[in-house]
Design an enzyme around this catalytic site. Structure first.
Site, PDB file in Angstrom:
ATOM      1  CG  ASP A  57      31.233  23.209  33.758  1.00  0.00           C
ATOM      2  OD1 ASP A  57      32.387  23.688  33.652  1.00  0.00           O
ATOM      3  OD2 ASP A  57      30.217  23.925  33.861  1.00  0.00           O
ATOM      4  CD  GLU A  58      31.135  25.761  37.692  1.00  0.00           C
ATOM      5  OE1 GLU A  58      31.965  25.818  38.628  1.00  0.00           O
ATOM      6  OE2 GLU A  58      30.863  26.745  36.978  1.00  0.00           O
ATOM      7  CD  GLN A  60      33.936  24.609  41.175  1.00  0.00           C
ATOM      8  OE1 GLN A  60      34.527  24.077  40.239  1.00  0.00           O
ATOM      9  NE2 GLN A  60      33.051  25.571  40.997  1.00  0.00           N
ATOM     10  CB  CYS A 114      40.386  42.472  37.880  1.00  0.00           C
ATOM     11  SG  CYS A 114      40.023  43.180  39.503  1.00  0.00           S
ATOM     12  CB  CYS A 117      42.226  47.096  38.499  1.00  0.00           C
ATOM     13  SG  CYS A 117      42.926  45.432  38.375  1.00  0.00           S
ATOM     14  CB  CYS A 152      43.726  41.150  40.040  1.00  0.00           C
ATOM     15  SG  CYS A 152      43.656  42.764  40.854  1.00  0.00           S
ATOM     16  CB  CYS A 155      40.911  44.121  43.016  1.00  0.00           C
ATOM     17  SG  CYS A 155      41.671  45.483  42.081  1.00  0.00           S
TER      18      CYS A 155
END
Length: 170
Positions: A57-58, A60, A114, A117, A152, A155
């Site tokens: 997991d994670e 990155q 998002c 929006c 998004c 935004c």
């Protein structure tokens, strides 16, 4: 699913990710799975043992060595499942994810909702006191809803110093 099938599963998470729990992997919806927190890829490799399925997991947050480690596990017949963000808060490729994607046999790219929006969110907006974080900020800052929002493309806002650099160049 692998656990239900009776397979030997090991799930790993970076030790620095203690947002919701120091040991469990916890979704934003509250689902939990027991994980092994590790500080490095070497520690992960040492703790895999006889696992048939390895989850990371994670991903990155791991160093680039996670790529050859995942490939070596897969070459041994271990099913390797990784999860992580493909972009950082600047919308740039994040850590080892691009290389992992190039080797992946299957990819599910999920979307959030998002916060602005309600549309499909594919980016992460880092916030500092409610405003977009500076573009020049640290890439890795572990945080939860108080520091990050799903956004998004429309935004997502660049950090203040990035906006200044663009206007200065124009």
């Amino acid at each position: 699913r692998a656990e239900i099938a009776g397979q030997r599963v090991a799930i790993f998470k970076p030790r620095i990710d203690d947002r919701f729990d120091a040991t469990d992997v916890v979704s934003h919806a509250g689902a939990r799975m027991r994980a092994i927190p590790v500080s490095s890829v070497a520690e992960l490799e040492a703790r895999v043992k006889d696992s048939e399925v390895v989850g990371i997991d994670e991903v990155q947050f791991f160093e680039p060595a996670v790529v050859p480690a995942a490939l070596a596990l897969a070459d041994r017949g271990v099913r390797v499942v990784v999860a992580g963000l493909d972009q950082d808060f600047r919308r740039l490729p994040f850590g080892p994810i691009p290389e992992l994607l190039s080797h992946a046999e299957f990819v599910d790219k999920l979307q959030a909702v998002c916060h602005r929006c309600g549309g499909p969110a594919t980016t992460t907006q880092r916030l500092v006191d409610g405003a977009p974080a500076p573009y020049s900020g640290e890439t890795v800052v572990v945080g939860a809803a108080e520091q990050y929002e799903a956004r998004c493309r429309e935004c997502h806002e660049p950090g203040v110093d990035a906006a200044r650099a663009v206007s200065a160049a124009a």
